[in-house]
Design an enzyme around this catalytic site. Structure first.
Site, PDB file in Angstrom:
ATOM      1  N   LYS A 153       0.829  -1.207   0.000  1.00  0.00           N
ATOM      2  CA  LYS A 153       0.000   0.000   0.000  1.00  0.00           C
ATOM      3  C   LYS A 153       0.870   1.268   0.000  1.00  0.00           C
ATOM      4  CE  LYS A 153      -2.031  -1.072   3.908  1.00  0.00           C
ATOM      5  NZ  LYS A 153      -1.312  -2.346   4.181  1.00  0.00           N
TER       6      LYS A 153
ATOM      7  N   ARG B 150      -9.733   0.749   8.784  1.00  0.00           N
ATOM      8  CA  ARG B 150      -9.263  -0.601   9.088  1.00  0.00           C
ATOM      9  C   ARG B 150     -10.313  -1.423   9.813  1.00  0.00           C
ATOM     10  NH1 ARG B 150      -3.423   0.474   8.903  1.00  0.00           N
ATOM     11  NH2 ARG B 150      -2.295  -1.466   9.063  1.00  0.00           N
TER      12      ARG B 150
ATOM     13  N   ARG C 155      11.317  -5.349   5.001  1.00  0.00           N
ATOM     14  CA  ARG C 155      11.113  -3.909   4.740  1.00  0.00           C
ATOM     15  C   ARG C 155      12.131  -3.068   5.509  1.00  0.00           C
ATOM     16  NH1 ARG C 155       5.179  -1.852   5.219  1.00  0.00           N
ATOM     17  NH2 ARG C 155       5.209  -3.126   7.092  1.00  0.00           N
TER      18      ARG C 155
ATOM     19  N   ARG D 241      11.176  -1.291  11.091  1.00  0.00           N
ATOM     20  CA  ARG D 241      10.127  -0.969  12.061  1.00  0.00           C
ATOM     21  C   ARG D 241      10.109  -2.014  13.173  1.00  0.00           C
ATOM     22  NH1 ARG D 241       4.810  -0.020   8.431  1.00  0.00           N
ATOM     23  NH2 ARG D 241       3.914  -1.142  10.199  1.00  0.00           N
TER      24      ARG D 241
ATOM     25  N   ARG E 289      -0.399  -9.033  13.196  1.00  0.00           N
ATOM     26  CA  ARG E 289      -1.050  -7.993  12.384  1.00  0.00           C
ATOM     27  C   ARG E 289      -1.882  -8.613  11.267  1.00  0.00           C
ATOM     28  NH1 ARG E 289       4.234  -5.159  11.125  1.00  0.00           N
ATOM     29  NH2 ARG E 289       3.085  -4.118   9.474  1.00  0.00           N
TER      30      ARG E 289
HETATM   31  P1  ADP Z   1       2.201  -1.872   3.223  1.00  0.00           P
HETATM   32  O1  ADP Z   1       2.169  -0.358   3.236  1.00  0.00           O
HETATM   33  O2  ADP Z   1       1.004  -2.448   2.553  1.00  0.00           O
HETATM   34  O3  ADP Z   1       2.440  -2.478   4.568  1.00  0.00           O
HETATM   35  P2  ADP Z   1       4.757  -1.565   1.770  1.00  0.00           P
HETATM   36  O4  ADP Z   1       4.420  -0.728   0.585  1.00  0.00           O
HETATM   37  O5  ADP Z   1       5.509  -0.903   2.846  1.00  0.00           O
HETATM   38  O6  ADP Z   1       3.429  -2.301   2.324  1.00  0.00           O
HETATM   39  O7  ADP Z   1       5.552  -2.842   1.248  1.00  0.00           O
HETATM   40  C1  ADP Z   1       6.027  -3.848   2.136  1.00  0.00           C
HETATM   41  C2  ADP Z   1       7.419  -4.281   1.689  1.00  0.00           C
HETATM   42  O8  ADP Z   1       7.314  -5.023   0.466  1.00  0.00           O
HETATM   43  C3  ADP Z   1       8.377  -3.140   1.395  1.00  0.00           C
HETATM   44  O9  ADP Z   1       9.667  -3.535   1.804  1.00  0.00           O
HETATM   45  C4  ADP Z   1       8.299  -2.959  -0.115  1.00  0.00           C
HETATM   46  O10 ADP Z   1       9.540  -2.475  -0.648  1.00  0.00           O
HETATM   47  C5  ADP Z   1       8.016  -4.370  -0.598  1.00  0.00           C
HETATM   48  N1  ADP Z   1       7.098  -4.407  -1.760  1.00  0.00           N
HETATM   49  C6  ADP Z   1       6.031  -3.606  -2.001  1.00  0.00           C
HETATM   50  N2  ADP Z   1       5.407  -3.961  -3.139  1.00  0.00           N
HETATM   51  C7  ADP Z   1       6.083  -5.034  -3.632  1.00  0.00           C
HETATM   52  C8  ADP Z   1       5.918  -5.856  -4.796  1.00  0.00           C
HETATM   53  N3  ADP Z   1       4.922  -5.652  -5.677  1.00  0.00           N
HETATM   54  N4  ADP Z   1       6.797  -6.866  -4.976  1.00  0.00           N
HETATM   55  C9  ADP Z   1       7.810  -7.079  -4.077  1.00  0.00           C
HETATM   56  N5  ADP Z   1       8.014  -6.337  -2.977  1.00  0.00           N
HETATM   57  C10 ADP Z   1       7.163  -5.324  -2.740  1.00  0.00           C
HETATM   58  P1  ADP Z   2       0.933  -1.945   7.668  1.00  0.00           P
HETATM   59  O1  ADP Z   2       2.257  -2.028   7.049  1.00  0.00           O
HETATM   60  O2  ADP Z   2       0.614  -3.081   8.591  1.00  0.00           O
HETATM   61  O3  ADP Z   2      -0.173  -1.711   6.734  1.00  0.00           O
HETATM   62  P2  ADP Z   2       0.651   0.705   8.999  1.00  0.00           P
HETATM   63  O4  ADP Z   2       1.855   1.545   8.960  1.00  0.00           O
HETATM   64  O5  ADP Z   2      -0.494   1.082   8.130  1.00  0.00           O
HETATM   65  O6  ADP Z   2       1.112  -0.793   8.753  1.00  0.00           O
HETATM   66  O7  ADP Z   2       0.108   0.613  10.503  1.00  0.00           O
HETATM   67  C1  ADP Z   2       0.961   0.301  11.576  1.00  0.00           C
HETATM   68  C2  ADP Z   2       0.166   0.203  12.860  1.00  0.00           C
HETATM   69  O8  ADP Z   2      -0.464   1.464  13.144  1.00  0.00           O
HETATM   70  C3  ADP Z   2      -0.977  -0.810  12.867  1.00  0.00           C
HETATM   71  O9  ADP Z   2      -0.534  -2.112  13.170  1.00  0.00           O
HETATM   72  C4  ADP Z   2      -1.884  -0.219  13.957  1.00  0.00           C
HETATM   73  O10 ADP Z   2      -1.397  -0.486  15.254  1.00  0.00           O
HETATM   74  C5  ADP Z   2      -1.738   1.275  13.731  1.00  0.00           C
HETATM   75  N1  ADP Z   2      -2.751   1.787  12.785  1.00  0.00           N
HETATM   76  C6  ADP Z   2      -2.521   2.343  11.560  1.00  0.00           C
HETATM   77  N2  ADP Z   2      -3.674   2.689  10.973  1.00  0.00           N
HETATM   78  C7  ADP Z   2      -4.661   2.356  11.825  1.00  0.00           C
HETATM   79  C8  ADP Z   2      -6.093   2.431  11.789  1.00  0.00           C
HETATM   80  N3  ADP Z   2      -6.742   2.941  10.725  1.00  0.00           N
HETATM   81  N4  ADP Z   2      -6.784   1.967  12.863  1.00  0.00           N
HETATM   82  C9  ADP Z   2      -6.167   1.458  13.943  1.00  0.00           C
HETATM   83  N5  ADP Z   2      -4.827   1.340  14.038  1.00  0.00           N
HETATM   84  C10 ADP Z   2      -4.074   1.777  12.999  1.00  0.00           C
END
Ligand code: ADP
Ligand code: ADP
Ligand code: ZN
Length: 217
Positions: free
Chosen positions: A13, A88, A127, A160, A171
Site C-alpha cells: 500500500k 481498518r 522492509r 520498524r 497484524r
Molecule cells: P504496506 O504499506 O502495505 O504495509 P509496503 O508498501 O511498505 O506495504 O511494502 C512492504 C514491503 O514489500 C516493502 O519492503 C516494499 O519495498 C516491498 N514491496 C512492495 N510492493 C512489492 C511488490 N509488488 N513486490 C515485491 N516487494 C514489494
Molecule cells: P501496515 O504495514 O501493517 O499496513 P501501517 O503503517 O499502516 O502498517 O500501521 C501500523 C500500525 O499502526 C498498525 O498495526 C496499527 O497499530 C496502527 N494503525 C494504523 N492505521 C490504523 C487504523 N486505521 N486503525 C487502527 N490502528 C491503525
C-alpha cells in the site's frame, strides 16, 4: 480523486501510495506514518500509540477517526486524497462515510491490493525505511543502491519494531478479523477495485494507473 488503499500488512500500500499521490497531485495520508511520527516526537498521542503499534493491535477507532477527520479538513485535501491504512474496521469505514456525506462527496475507489498470506511475512520482515525521508525499501525486492543508506537522501535505513515475524503474524490475524470485512463493505457500495499485488512493483502501479486513468499505461 478520492481513494482508499486496502490490503494486509506488507501488501504494498505505502509503496504504491507514494507514486499514485504524486501522479494525481493528492496528499498521501498514512495513519501508520502519523502514529510513527507522533511516537518519534514523543507527543501525547505517540505515548498512547507506541505500545499498541508494538503489539500489532489496532489503535482505538475514536482516536483514529478524530485524526483522519482533522486531516481531511485541511486545504490540501480539497482536490482529493489517498488514504493508506484507513479505514481498518467497519466502524472506521462508517465514520468515513459520514464525514464524506457531510461534505457531499464520496470515494472514487477503494483499491484492494491482494497478496497471498504466504508472502506477506517475507515482505514485511524485509522492509527497511529511511529515517530521514521515509522512503521504503526491501532487502531483496527493492534494495537501496547504497548499502545500508537511502539512495535518495543518504539517510540511515531502519526496520520498524513491528516488522518482526511474530508481530507481523499478529497484524495479519488482526487484518483478517477486523479489516478484511471491508472488502465486502466497499463491494456493496460499488467502489471496490481489486488489484493483483503479487506482481513486481512497477506492474502493480501500471494496473492501478490503468484503473484510475485509462490512458496512463
Ligand atoms: P504496506 O504499506 O502495505 O504495509 P509496503 O508498501 O511498505 O506495504 O511494502 C512492504 C514491503 O514489500 C516493502 O519492503 C516494499 O519495498 C516491498 N514491496 C512492495 N510492493 C512489492 C511488490 N509488488 N513486490 C515485491 N516487494 C514489494
Ligand atoms: P501496515 O504495514 O501493517 O499496513 P501501517 O503503517 O499502516 O502498517 O500501521 C501500523 C500500525 O499502526 C498498525 O498495526 C496499527 O497499530 C496502527 N494503525 C494504523 N492505521 C490504523 C487504523 N486505521 N486503525 C487502527 N490502528 C491503525
Ligand atoms: Zn531517504
Amino acid at each position: 480523486m478520492r481513494l482508499i488503499l486496502l490490503g494486509p500488512p506488507g501488501a504494498g500500500k505505502g509503496t504504491q501510495a507514494v507514486s499514485v499521490a504524486k501522479e494525481f497531485s493528492i496528499p498521501h495520508i498514512s495513519t501508520g506514518d502519523i502514529f510513527r511520527l507522533n511516537i518519534k516526537q514523543g507527543t501525547q498521542l505517540g505515548l498512547k500509540a507506541k505500545s499498541i503499534l508494538d503489539s500489532g493491535l489496532l489503535v482505538p477507532d475514536d482516536l483514529v477517526v478524530e485524526i483522519v477527520e482533522d486531516r481531511l479538513k485541511q486545504e490540501d485535501c480539497k482536490n482529493g486524497f489517498l488514504l493508506d491504512g484507513f479505514p481498518r474496521t467497519i466502524v472506521q469505514a462508517k465514520s468515513l462515510d459520514t464525514i464524506l456525506n457531510n461534505s457531499n462527496i464520496s470515494l472514487n475507489f477503494a483499491i484492494n491490493i491482494q497478496v497471498d498470506k504466504s508472502i506477506l511475512v517475507e515482505r514485511a520482515v524485509g522492509r527497511r525505511i529511511c529515517k530521514e525521508c521515509g522512503a521504503t525499501y526491501h532487502v531483496l525486492f527493492k534494495p537501496s543502491k547504497n548499502p545500508d543508506s537511502c539512495e535518495l537522501c543518504g539517510g540511515e535505513l531502519y526496520q520498524r519494531p513491528d516488522d518482526n515475524e511474530k508481530t507481523v503474524s499478529k497484524r495479519i490475524e488482526v487484518y483478517l478479523r477486523e479489516t478484511a470485512p471491508l472488502i465486502e463493505y466497499y463491494k456493496s457500495s460499488g467502489v471496490l477495485a481489486t488489484i493483483d499485488g503479487q506482481k513486481p512493483i512497477d506492474m502493480v502501479l501500471e494496473e492501478i494507473f490503468k484503473l484510475l486513468r485509462k490512458d496512463k499505461v
